[in-house]
Design a protein around this motif. Structure first.
Motif, mmCIF file in Angstrom:
data_model
loop_
_atom_site.group_PDB
_atom_site.id
_atom_site.type_symbol
_atom_site.label_atom_id
_atom_site.label_comp_id
_atom_site.label_asym_id
_atom_site.label_seq_id
_atom_site.Cartn_x
_atom_site.Cartn_y
_atom_site.Cartn_z
ATOM 1 N N UNK A 189 0.855 -1.190 -0.108
ATOM 2 C CA UNK A 189 -0.103 0.074 -0.180
ATOM 3 C C UNK A 189 0.810 1.157 -0.136
ATOM 4 N N UNK A 190 2.090 1.107 0.567
ATOM 5 C CA UNK A 190 2.844 2.342 0.731
ATOM 6 C C UNK A 190 4.191 2.019 0.695
ATOM 7 N N UNK B 693 -2.856 7.290 5.431
ATOM 8 C CA UNK B 693 -2.878 7.331 6.910
ATOM 9 C C UNK B 693 -4.247 7.078 7.189
ATOM 10 N N UNK B 694 -4.378 6.136 8.323
ATOM 11 C CA UNK B 694 -5.735 5.854 8.512
ATOM 12 C C UNK B 694 -5.524 4.934 10.155
ATOM 13 N N UNK B 695 -6.149 5.574 11.159
ATOM 14 C CA UNK B 695 -6.317 5.199 12.316
ATOM 15 C C UNK B 695 -7.351 4.007 12.561
ATOM 16 N N UNK B 696 -6.956 2.786 12.910
ATOM 17 C CA UNK B 696 -8.069 1.845 12.756
ATOM 18 C C UNK B 696 -8.301 1.083 14.066
ATOM 19 N N UNK B 709 4.126 -0.002 10.571
ATOM 20 C CA UNK B 709 3.688 -0.932 9.471
ATOM 21 C C UNK B 709 2.303 -1.476 9.219
ATOM 22 N N UNK B 710 1.371 -0.621 10.225
ATOM 23 C CA UNK B 710 -0.015 -0.715 10.060
ATOM 24 C C UNK B 710 -0.565 0.827 9.770
ATOM 25 N N UNK B 711 -0.088 1.749 10.321
ATOM 26 C CA UNK B 711 -0.408 2.994 10.268
ATOM 27 C C UNK B 711 0.639 3.640 9.301
ATOM 28 N N UNK B 712 0.293 3.755 8.063
ATOM 29 C CA UNK B 712 1.263 4.219 7.007
ATOM 30 C C UNK B 712 1.173 5.528 6.757
ATOM 31 N N UNK B 774 -7.783 7.533 0.086
ATOM 32 C CA UNK B 774 -7.880 6.776 -1.215
ATOM 33 C C UNK B 774 -6.843 5.869 -1.371
ATOM 34 N N UNK B 775 -6.831 4.742 -0.482
ATOM 35 C CA UNK B 775 -5.918 3.815 -0.525
ATOM 36 C C UNK B 775 -6.112 2.799 -1.792
ATOM 37 N N UNK B 776 -5.358 1.753 -1.873
ATOM 38 C CA UNK B 776 -5.672 1.046 -3.369
ATOM 39 C C UNK B 776 -7.070 0.167 -3.050
ATOM 40 N N UNK B 777 -7.219 -0.385 -2.011
ATOM 41 C CA UNK B 777 -8.650 -0.842 -1.854
ATOM 42 C C UNK B 777 -9.812 0.097 -2.103
ATOM 43 N N UNK B 778 -9.714 1.270 -1.575
ATOM 44 C CA UNK B 778 -10.790 1.866 -1.692
ATOM 45 C C UNK B 778 -10.744 2.623 -3.359
#
Ligand SMILES: Cc1cc2nc3c(=O)[nH]c(=O)nc-3n(C[C@H](O)[C@H](O)[C@H](O)COP(=O)(O)OP(=O)(O)OC[C@H]3O[C@@H](n4cnc5c(N)ncnc54)[C@H](O)[C@@H]3O)c2cc1C
Lengths: 291, 790
Positions: A189-190, B693-696, B709-712, B774-778
């Motif tokens: 993804x990045x 960036x996306x807090x989940x 590695x998760x919060x890009x 707008x990450x690749x899945x979206x």
């Protein structure tokens, strides 16, 4: 987090013996290879072992070429793979994979191929490549050594075919996959992201009768071998590859599809065919480049 | 007057890149204890039982503190930045640790001090809690339904504030509208993510009754005031020292409970105690999340007649830290740079069972920029017009500035049309616009997007008419002391602090220019409440514009004294003395070095140095013809035009940013290198928000993005080199005419990149992008024709 004993076995047999001893005493061992995953687990208190078995003195950090195989020690680092002349010449797929590992020179020097295999993460590069290379994993236990085909080594997400008293010793790449044109494609993804979907492809060498090895990572919970129609690799167009991938993925029970915080199962399924195709295309290009 | 710093490089750059800079975690006084925090594992629950006995049994553990004991030592925590009622918010009591109820996963419930970090963590892990779960409120989108009629009764307890701003008659404008659009936008929760997380070292000295706190912090004086209050100490008994800071971005303002807890621990243990936040703890914080239900009325020329936005802003659990205040700023910044005659903004600020908001760069101003810029693009698309023209049609014209916004914020200065046009020219927009339509193909979709950003800055986020019963607000001052000693060395002590961006260099530059001193003659001292005059630290893009003005005033006073002395020596009028190149130049061509001059002054017995302290407050101008009186609010607005170019891989949804251009107006540019450094960082953050960036959290409210590695975030290899231009329209409201740099760039880059991706996708038939990032899945879901991925 409590105190724990640390042992530095000098050979795989020592390591297996140490693990057996710990098991008999009811202890919880933690095997450490390069430690790039295991040491942070320790320092963050995510694991609480009674014993640490550090493989740093195992002398399994060599790459040995013989007539039949290339044998890669479990403690070989990514950087060794990048710098090895044998790997560059005969296993470009492995070299290309190692080059794409993130984390900089510190990680590439410290992280081992064996550690990545034993971590068996669906969101990593190594498992799919090891399966594509039809590697044989040599595993040392208290009762001796056994060989496990890579495809059987990855049992489930973060589940290698290792018992609590076994260590991985080395990975033997068979002669049949050496020198074959190959391609690798990683979708993430990045820049800093773990891999999302990967594909590794090996084409037949010249005009011999071998098939094409195509393996997907990050789609299923273990690497997925995709049967590819016997075609002239030049005819492996997008539609053909995508169809083969779709059939393979459809055949998988839904609970064996992989999804994580980066991307859900649906996205992975949707891009799998394209990622596979790009790996195939790169392999075809590399073959044509070599001609 | 200084122009550029080509001869004035960043003062301390080498200490940062060379590894010599000392951060709070580098401080290791003797007898140091380490603190660890025990955190709730439940989103919302009653604490039935908390057992700390086992933790006390862990070797090395010295003390464990939980809510009931802490409550006997500490006063309730005060709200940062004043009473919530200034923003129409409700008030509640906050204690450092909860006694009977937890409100989010990760909420501190106990703290452990131990001889080393390992023992502290082991002690924390040994604390056990029993909970009785209560219903957790994790998805504020339920408020979107029927917002016009007010929130339903059963949800009212979550409402922290309702902010409404309007102008004109939106209902009438909608009734008469030629065209209408209704759009919803979801902006994700994101986090500040500095390289260095938070950290504090508290040292209580029983013999003097003084508390010294070394903190990685943005606001030492606020921290001093609040700690004194919570600890029941006089302010003089507390000293805050800020060492080097590895980024702050709003995260390091006053309010997190670890601040008083580490101090209390030090007082109770009579030893220095340090707490350094882990990366996973740092990622608990977040902000920016907002949901918009927007209606727009416009005519065939693209002129927007009315905008109505019902927005819901989930601020996480309520907290005294300033983060939640950004919700007000988001609503109050509508309709950004545009002159929309009829506006109705209805914002619900709601508490959830997620970790509290912390302040983040942009301070709420980036959300409205994203929404308004999406609106401008979609209006243009509906009419088949150039988005640049639609913006030109709606931007507040230069001659209408100063311009009062519906909230009461006042746009003080700017030339939006010129800034936009220069940005378009710099990016070669006309050519790009043609190129993206012809380039690409089935394997690559190209897009170009633009955005116009305004950023209210300088401190003063509350707003509105000053009517009966409304509490007035005032500008916060900054102060500075400038002294020059007998050796001619200049010291600048400032109340603003440096989060790593280098405002110390700008302050040195300004002092040097007034005194005719060279760079090597000036040192800057910041962040020490015992040594520096008070100030607001670093916040609201004002360190240089406001803090720098105080430095200039103090330096001018010292310079005046130097000139008078030199004049007296030479028997000439003081006005004829020029300070330049480290010397006072006299009319006859002679010169006296500043050092010599100072030695003379000292020898005369006028103290050991020449020193002046001055403070400076920005002002609000009042537009002529306005009869209403308004509260003091942000004194200046910076603005910028942004153009982004992207390539989208339609088969994987991956986006590559090909170019990003800005023309920026921060008023007078004091130091181009520093301003551009701020812009580079802010724009990189904006790109990250647009794409990555996306807090989940999981369905139970537990954080899942616990590491990089998760919060890009966007990293250098995926960013093009940005093109930056300046268009300076000085503000009348600061001494130097300079405005802010720091926050601007986040919203502009975010909106421009989103618009560029949307431009590429729209030509492939995708519906408009309304959910971010707008990450690749979206992106792939949009290309698949419709429904966006959740
Ligand atoms: C910053 C960073 C970036 C990274 N980037 C990438 C990337 O881009 N792509 C990617 O795929 N991966 C990436 N990784 C993961 C990396 O590949 C693994 O961390 C590494 O390969 C693990 O090897 P190690 O020797 O450090 O394993 P360790 O941390 O030592 O061990 C990992 C696991 O394997 C077990 N183990 C290790 N060796 C043996 C053995 N010989 N026998 C039995 N069990 C063993 C350990 O018990 C542990 O469970 C990254 C990691 C980091 C920290």
């Amino acid at each position: 987090m409590s105190r724990c004993r640390v042992t530095f076995p000098g050979s795989p047999a020592d390591a297996a013996a140490a693990l057996l001893r710990i098991a008999e005493q009811g202890g919880r061992p933690l095997v450490i290879g390069g430690g790039t995953l295991a040491v942070p687990w320790l320092s963050q208190g995510l694991v609480a072992p009674t014993d640490v078995v550090d493989l740093g003195r195992l002398a399994t950090d060599r790459i040995e070429e013989s007539a039949e195989t290339v044998r890669i020690g479990a403690m070989v680092s990514y950087q060794q793979l990048i710098e090895s002349r044998v790997v560059a010449a005969r296993l470009p797929l492995l070299q290309r994979m190692a080059r794409g590992i993130t984390g900089g020179i510190q990680i590439r020097n410290q992280a081992t191929l064996g550690g990545a295999a034993c971590a068996a993460r669906p969101y990593s590069d190594a498992p799919g490549v090891l399966v594509a290379l039809q590697v044989t994993m040599a595993v040392e236990g208290s009762t001796g050594r056994r060989n496990v085909p890579a495809q059987d080594f990855f049992v489930g997400p973060e589940r290698p075919a290792l018992s609590a008293t076994e260590v991985l010793v080395d990975m033997a790449v068979p002669g049949s996959v050496l020198d074959r044109p190959s391609g690798y494609y990683k979708l993430k993804l990045g820049e800093s992201s773990w891999p999302v979907v990967t594909a590794a492809c090996l084409l037949p060498r010249g005009d011999d009768q071998q098939g094409c090895n195509l393996v997907l990572g990050g789609v299923g919970d273990v690497p997925l071998v995709v049967p590819v129609p016997q075609a002239d690799p030049g005819e492996l167009d997008r539609a053909r590859v995508s169809r083969a991938v779709a059939e393979r993925v459809e055949a998988l029970p839904p609970d064996r599809l992989w999804g994580d915080v980066r991307a859900d199962r649906d996205y992975r399924r949707r891009v799998a065919g394209e990622v596979a195709y790009r790996a195939v295309r790169r392999a075809v290009e590399s073959r044509e480049g070599a001609r | 007057m200084p122009a550029s710093t080509m001869s004035f490089p960043k003062i301390d750059a080498f200490s940062f890149v060379g590894g010599e800079a000392r951060y709070v975690d580098d401080l290791r006084p003797p007898a140091l204890l380490h603190m660890a925090v025990v955190r709730s594992t439940r989103a919302h629950a009653r604490i039935m039982h908390l057992d700390t006995a086992a933790a006390m049994g862990v070797p090395g553990v010295v003390r464990v503190l939980a809510g009931p004991e802490v409550a006997t030592h500490l006063q309730p925590l005060p709200y940062s930045f004043g009473d919530p009622q200034l923003l129409g918010g409700r008030r509640r009591r906050f204690d450092a640790l909860p006694v009977d109820e937890v409100r989010y996963v990760g909420e501190p419930i106990a703290v452990v001090a131990a001889e080393n970090v390992r023992a502290a963590l082991a002690g924390a892990a040994a604390v056990t809690a029993e909970y009785a779960d209560l219903p957790a409120f994790l998805d504020a989108r339920v408020f979107l339904d029927g917002q016009a009629s007010g929130p339903p009764e059963e949800l009212r307890s979550h409402v922290v504030a309702e902010n409404r701003f309007s102008s004109g008659d939106a209902a009438a404008a909608f009734a008469a509208a030629e065209h209408q659009l209704r759009l919803s936008f979801s902006m994700q929760r994101s986090s500040a993510a500095p390289i260095e997380p938070r950290g504090y070292l508290a040292s209580w000295d029983e013999s003097t009754g003084r508390l010294t706190v070394h903190a990685s912090h943005q606001q030492p004086f606020q921290l001093r005031e609040q700690l004194a209050q919570v600890m029941g100490l006089a302010e003089e008994a507390v000293r805050i020292v800020v060492p080097r800071v590895g980024g702050a971005f709003g995260l390091k303002m006053t309010g997190p409970v670890e601040e008083p807890l580490v101090c209390l621990m030090s007082r109770l243990c009579q030893r220095p105690v340090k707490w350094i936040e882990s990366r996973a703890e740092c990622f608990l914080g977040g902000g920016r999340e907002q949901y918009h239900d927007v209606r727009v009325a416009f005519d065939g020329s693209g002129r927007v007649q009315a905008i109505r936005d019902d927005l819901v802003v989930p601020i996480g659990a309520e907290s005294p830290a300033p983060g939640w205040r950004q919700a007000f700023v988001s609503a109050a910044t509508f309709p950004t740079a545009y002159d929309v005659p009829n506006v109705e903004i209805r914002s619900l600020v709601v508490a959830t069972n997620e970790p509290p908001w912390h302040s983040i760069r942009g301070f709420g101003k980036e959300g409205p920029v994203l929404v308004m810029e999406r609106v401008m693009d979609l209006v243009a698309r509906q009419l088949g017009r150039d988005p640049a023209d639609v913006r030109r049609t709606n931007l507040v014209p230069r001659e209408a500035i100063p311009h009062r916004m519906p909230s009461g914020y006042l746009i003080d200065s700017g030339d939006f049309h010129a800034v936009l046009d220069e940005a378009l020219a710099l990016a070669d927009y006309e050519r790009l616009r043609v190129q993206v339509r012809t380039a690409g193909g089935p394997d690559l979709l190209e897009g170009v997007g633009m955005a116009f950003e305004v950023v209210p800055e300088g401190g003063g986020h509350a707003a509105g008419r000053l009517t009966a019963g409304v509490a007035p607000t005032a500008a916060a001052p900054e102060s500075a002391t400038v002294c020059i000693d007998a050796s001619g060395h200049v010291q600048v002590l400032s109340g603003v602090t440096n989060p790593g961006g280098g405002n110390d260099t700008a302050l040195a530059l300004l002092a040097a220019a007034e005194l005719g001193a060279s760079r090597s003659m000036v040192t800057v001292v910041q962040g020490d409440t015992d040594r520096c005059p008070p100030g607001t630290g670093n916040a609201s893009s004002r360190a240089t514009s406001v803090g720098g003005a105080a430095v200039v005033l103090a330096a001018r006073e010292v310079a005046g004294e130097l000139r008078r002395s030199a004049a007296a020596m030479a028997g000439v009028p003081a006005e004829q003395v020029v300070l330049r190149d480290g010397a006072a130049h006299l009319p006859a061509g002679e010169e006296v070095s500043l050092a010599e001059l100072c030695r003379g002054i000292v020898a005369e017995g006028r103290g050991s140095s020449l020193s002046a302290t001055r403070s400076y407050q920005p002002k609000n101008l009042h537009p002529g013809g306005e009869t209403d009186v308004y509260r003091y609010s942000y004194p200046y607005f910076s603005s910028g035009g942004y153009v982004a170019r992207v390539a989208v891989d339609p088969r994987t949804g991956t986006v590559v940013l090909r170019g990003l251009t800005v023309v920026h107006d921060c008023g007078r540019v004091i130091d181009e290198v520093l301003v551009e450094g701020q812009l580079q960082g802010a724009m990189a953050m904006g790109v990250g928000l647009a794409l990555l960036e996306s807090w989940q959290a999981d369905p139970y409210g537990a954080l899942t993005t616990r590491s990089f590695k998760e919060y890009l975030v966007a990293r250098a290899p995926e960013l093009p080199s940005f093109t930056i231009g300046h268009h300076a329209v000085p503000t009348p409201n600061t001494l130097l005419g300079s405005k802010g740099a720091g926050e601007s760039g986040v919203g502009g880059a975010l909106a421009a990149v989103v618009n560029a991706v949307d431009d590429a996708l729209s030509r492939a038939g995708a519906p408009p992008a309304t959910t971010f990032p707008l990450d690749p899945p979206r992106v792939l879901a949009l290309l698949a024709g419709g429904g966006e991925a959740p």
